[in-house]
Design a protein around this motif. Structure first.
Motif, PDB file in Angstrom:
ATOM      1  N   GLY A  53       0.831  -1.190   0.000  1.00 53.22           N
ATOM      2  CA  GLY A  53       0.000   0.000   0.000  1.00 53.22           C
ATOM      3  C   GLY A  53       0.867   1.241   0.000  1.00 53.22           C
ATOM      4  N   ALA A  54       0.625   2.120  -0.952  1.00 51.12           N
ATOM      5  CA  ALA A  54       1.410   3.351  -1.078  1.00 51.12           C
ATOM      6  C   ALA A  54       0.647   4.517  -0.465  1.00 51.12           C
ATOM      7  N   GLY A  55       1.322   5.656  -0.361  1.00 50.68           N
ATOM      8  CA  GLY A  55       0.655   6.873   0.103  1.00 50.68           C
ATOM      9  C   GLY A  55      -0.455   7.254  -0.857  1.00 50.68           C
ATOM     10  N   PRO A  56      -1.461   8.020  -0.403  1.00 50.52           N
ATOM     11  CA  PRO A  56      -2.629   8.334  -1.237  1.00 50.52           C
ATOM     12  C   PRO A  56      -2.300   8.884  -2.625  1.00 50.52           C
ATOM     13  N   TRP A  57      -1.380   9.853  -2.718  1.00 52.64           N
ATOM     14  CA  TRP A  57      -1.074  10.446  -4.019  1.00 52.64           C
ATOM     15  C   TRP A  57      -0.299   9.486  -4.911  1.00 52.64           C
ATOM     16  N   ASP A  58       0.624   8.709  -4.329  1.00 53.33           N
ATOM     17  CA  ASP A  58       1.347   7.714  -5.122  1.00 53.33           C
ATOM     18  C   ASP A  58       0.407   6.594  -5.563  1.00 53.33           C
ATOM     19  N   ALA A  59      -0.527   6.215  -4.681  1.00 49.77           N
ATOM     20  CA  ALA A  59      -1.516   5.198  -5.034  1.00 49.77           C
ATOM     21  C   ALA A  59      -2.415   5.695  -6.158  1.00 49.77           C
ATOM     22  N   LEU A  60      -2.734   6.990  -6.128  1.00 49.45           N
ATOM     23  CA  LEU A  60      -3.566   7.572  -7.179  1.00 49.45           C
ATOM     24  C   LEU A  60      -2.851   7.518  -8.525  1.00 49.45           C
ATOM     25  N   THR A  61      -1.600   7.974  -8.569  1.00 50.49           N
ATOM     26  CA  THR A  61      -0.885   7.971  -9.852  1.00 50.49           C
ATOM     27  C   THR A  61      -0.639   6.545 -10.349  1.00 50.49           C
ATOM     28  N   ALA A  62      -0.418   5.601  -9.413  1.00 47.76           N
ATOM     29  CA  ALA A  62      -0.253   4.200  -9.815  1.00 47.76           C
ATOM     30  C   ALA A  62      -1.559   3.659 -10.385  1.00 47.76           C
ATOM     31  N   GLY A  63      -2.694   4.027  -9.773  1.00 49.33           N
ATOM     32  CA  GLY A  63      -3.994   3.607 -10.286  1.00 49.33           C
ATOM     33  C   GLY A  63      -4.281   4.209 -11.643  1.00 49.33           C
TER      34      GLY A  63
END
Length: 204
Positions: A29-39
């Motif tokens: 699980g990444a930080g919210p913004w990194d998770a967003l760009t990965a998504g």
């Protein structure tokens, strides 16, 4: 002093993007913004770094609207560099590397958080234009009169909601990062400041 600030800007972003790459590679699980760009990258086929830049452009105008100011175009230097470096780490250096096993993944996540924190502390010392994600907190704080903590939480929660919708890498690591990144950056900030002063005195 200008040379020192430039060195801290470049080195800080190199370190923080390396840390971001590690948190993504940990697969916890990444930080919210990194998770967003990965998504976003998974859905569109664009790279994570490309989405860092695209989101940076969008936030540039969002922040300008919230603050009722002209967009801070100089901030493009920061988010373009961040996007380029995150792709360098993920697509070149870490392309074929995948930590296997919970202990290895947890260790990777921990090192990633530390690198992120050191990198953020260093790049903030440079006084170069901040990343629009960081400026979003200031914009929300000034526009709506909420505390910086509430403003930061609002920005992170917005990114988290979109990351969930896009099935980005959300997990226990996301919570760990959310609760540790702020204190860790704060812990790194003053030692980094003192280190910059020493480097500056040497380079004079």
């Amino acid at each position: 002093m200008k040379l020192t600030r430039l060195l801290f800007f470049i080195t800080g972003i190199a370190i923080l993007t390396f840390g971001a790459g590690l948190t993504l590679k940990a697969n916890l699980g990444a930080g919210p913004w990194d998770a967003l760009t990965a998504g976003q990258a998974k859905v569109t086929g664009f790279t994570v770094g490309s989405w860092v830049i695209i989101d940076g452009v969008v936030l540039l105008f969002v922040n300008a609207y919230l603050l009722r100011q002209k967009p801070q175009f100089l901030a493009a230097v920061t988010f373009v560099f961040i996007g380029t470096m995150i792709d360098f780490w993920l697509l070149k250096v870490m392309k074929d590397w995948h930590p296997i096993g919970l202990a290895y993944q947890a260790g990777t996540l921990l090192v990633g958080i530390i690198m992120l924190s050191v990198g953020v502390a260093m790049y903030l010392q440079s006084s170069y234009p901040a990343n629009p994600i960081d400026n979003l907190m200031i914009a929300l704080h000034k526009r709506f009169g909420v505390s910086l903590m509430v403003a930061k939480t609002l920005g992170e929660m917005t990114a988290l909601v979109f990351a969930i919708l896009l099935k980005g890498p959300i997990g226990i690591g996301t919570l760990v990062i959310a609760f540790t990144i702020g204190p860790t950056v704060q812990w790194c900030y003053h030692p980094t400041e003192r280190f910059m002063m020493k480097v500056s005195s040497i380079l004079r």
